[in-house]
Structure formats: structure tokens, C-alpha cells
Motif scaffolding. Sequence first.
Motif, PDB file in Angstrom:
ATOM      1  N   LYS A 121       0.828  -1.205   0.000  1.00  0.00           N
ATOM      2  CA  LYS A 121       0.000   0.000   0.000  1.00  0.00           C
ATOM      3  C   LYS A 121       0.861   1.253   0.000  1.00  0.00           C
ATOM      4  O   LYS A 121       0.584   2.223  -0.713  1.00  0.00           O
ATOM      5  N   LYS A 122       1.913   1.239   0.808  1.00  0.00           N
ATOM      6  CA  LYS A 122       2.801   2.401   0.895  1.00  0.00           C
ATOM      7  C   LYS A 122       3.513   2.624  -0.434  1.00  0.00           C
ATOM      8  O   LYS A 122       3.694   3.766  -0.863  1.00  0.00           O
ATOM      9  N   ARG A 124       2.418   1.812  -3.390  1.00  0.00           N
ATOM     10  CA  ARG A 124       1.446   2.322  -4.361  1.00  0.00           C
ATOM     11  C   ARG A 124       1.126   3.787  -4.088  1.00  0.00           C
ATOM     12  O   ARG A 124       0.899   4.562  -5.007  1.00  0.00           O
ATOM     13  N   ALA A 125       1.116   4.160  -2.821  1.00  0.00           N
ATOM     14  CA  ALA A 125       0.780   5.531  -2.444  1.00  0.00           C
ATOM     15  C   ALA A 125       1.953   6.483  -2.663  1.00  0.00           C
ATOM     16  O   ALA A 125       1.763   7.674  -2.842  1.00  0.00           O
TER      17      ALA A 125
END
Length: 139
Positions: A121-122, A124-125
Amino acid sequence: MTEHYLASYLEETLPSLGLDYETYGPYVTGLFPIDEDGADADDEGIDDIVQLLQSSSETHADDDEVWQSLQKEILKRKKEYDYLETRRKEDDAISGKKIALEKARQALESAKIENTQNLEKKQRAAPSGDDAKRIAALV
């Protein structure tokens, strides 16, 4: 409540010695109570109980050998029971440790999966390489 480990033996043996199990069985089983942990009391009082049984017998009161045999058999069965109870407790402890180990392994695996998902997630963010250059130029 489970049946006392000496009950079936005494139910068979006491009547053959001229004694009623219902009357005299509790004297013997009471000498070796099974507490909640499965532990037994000591066997020091067995001599007194066997003397009581012998003096109460209408058919075998004078046969000392029969009573010595009875006492030996009771103590033998007590030792067998104690051994089996010790083994059962050890097996239960091992099973408990295996269950705890498996739960810990599952918790660790879940934590690894969650950590991997959080990292993804990190990533992708986070801005991509070109976006990072543009942001750096603005600052």
C-alpha cells in the motif's frame, strides 16, 4: 463423576472374600481418593484397611495369604494408575504446547501477510520516479 480405578476389581474380589462391595469398597477407595488433579493420597493406611476387611470376612478371616495378596494387588493397581495418570498429564502438556506453538505460528504468518500488504500500500501511495522529480522541483 468417573468410576474409581479400583472399583471394578473390588466389586469382583470383595464378594469372593465374603465381603459386600457396597459396604467395604468405600473403605478402600476412600484410602486412595482421586482429587481434581488426578493425584492419589499416600498408601500408608492400607494395612489397617486390610486388617479391617480380614476381621470382617466370614469366609477368609484366617487366611493371611489371601489378604496379603489383596493388599499387593491393590498397591499394584494404584501404581499402574499413577503411572498412567502421569503419562496422561505429560501427553496433555505436550498437546497444549503443540497447540500454543501452532497458534503462535499462525499469528506470525498473519503478521507477515499484514506487513507485506502494508508495504505494498505504501509503495502504491508513494509517488513514482517522475512524480518524485516534479515534487522535488516544486519544493
